[in-house]
Enzyme design. Structure first.
Site, PDB file in Angstrom:
ATOM      1  N   CYS A 137       0.879  -1.167   0.000  1.00 42.78           N
ATOM      2  CA  CYS A 137       0.000   0.000   0.000  1.00 42.78           C
ATOM      3  C   CYS A 137       0.916   1.217   0.000  1.00 42.78           C
ATOM      4  O   CYS A 137       2.129   1.082  -0.138  1.00 42.78           O
ATOM      5  CB  CYS A 137      -0.967  -0.012   1.188  1.00 42.78           C
ATOM      6  SG  CYS A 137      -0.199   0.075   2.816  1.00 42.78           S
ATOM      7  N   THR A 138       0.361   2.377   0.176  1.00 44.83           N
ATOM      8  CA  THR A 138       1.154   3.591   0.028  1.00 44.83           C
ATOM      9  C   THR A 138       2.242   3.712   1.081  1.00 44.83           C
ATOM     10  O   THR A 138       3.406   3.909   0.759  1.00 44.83           O
ATOM     11  CB  THR A 138       0.239   4.820   0.047  1.00 44.83           C
ATOM     12  OG1 THR A 138      -0.802   4.614  -0.904  1.00 44.83           O
ATOM     13  CG2 THR A 138       0.993   6.072  -0.330  1.00 44.83           C
TER      14      THR A 138
END
Length: 188
Positions: A65-66
């Site tokens: 994810c980020t």
């Protein structure tokens, strides 16, 4: 919370205090973890991840994810739990990201602190905490009544497929063992 939003909050200590002070940051993150389990959209995404990992034709599998700490942290914890890792092992692996995120966000956190920001707010939004993981695991217990039936109901993968999943992607590193199996403890 996306890293860009985290950086924006860390750039404005007054707004961060208004939105996240007095324990609100930790409460917000705990609720986020609860929703990663209970929200139908998030549950579908995690089921898709488990099904992808179970499908040998999809290997190798990379998930991220980020920021690499919340959604990815829960995904890694879920996979470890599904292969039988003890909760203390899962917790140790989950918390192991903290030194990395502290370094990654150090400039933003330092600027926030230099401007009078609350260190507790910075810690609650930058780090992962045992409470966040506990909240997600409690939600799993609440939703599915514990881990015994979770692979069949929560992941949309029948138990034999979960076993195949484990066999297909678990490659122990030197000095480690399959969670729940004989041998030395899993090393992080």
């Amino acid at each position: 919370m996306a890293p860009a939003r985290l950086r924006a909050l860390l750039a404005d200590p007054v707004e961060a205090e208004r939105l996240l002070g007095d324990g609100k940051a930790e409460e917000m993150f705990a609720e986020t973890y609860r929703q990663m389990v209970l929200s139908p959209r998030a549950a579908a995404a995690y089921r898709a991840l488990v099904d992808t990992v179970a499908d040998g034709a999809s290997h190798p599998v990379l998930f991220h994810c980020t920021a690499g700490k919340d959604r990815t942290g829960w995904a890694a914890a879920l996979l470890l739990l599904l292969v039988g890792a003890a909760r203390d092992v899962v917790r140790a692996e989950y918390l192991a990201v903290n030194p990395v995120v502290r370094v990654a966000f150090r400039p933003h956190v330092q600027s926030f602190l230099d401007a009078g920001g609350d260190p507790e707010i910075a810690s609650a939004i930058i780090e992962v905490r045992p409470r966040y993981l506990d909240t997600a695991m409690d939600a799993m217990d609440e939703r599915w009544g514990g881990w015994t039936d979770t692979p069949a109901t929560g992941c949309a993968s029948p138990k034999p497929r979960c076993g195949a999943c484990v066999a297909s992607w678990w490659r122990p590193s030197r000095g480690s063992r399959r969670p729940g199996g004989p041998g030395p403890a899993v090393s992080g």
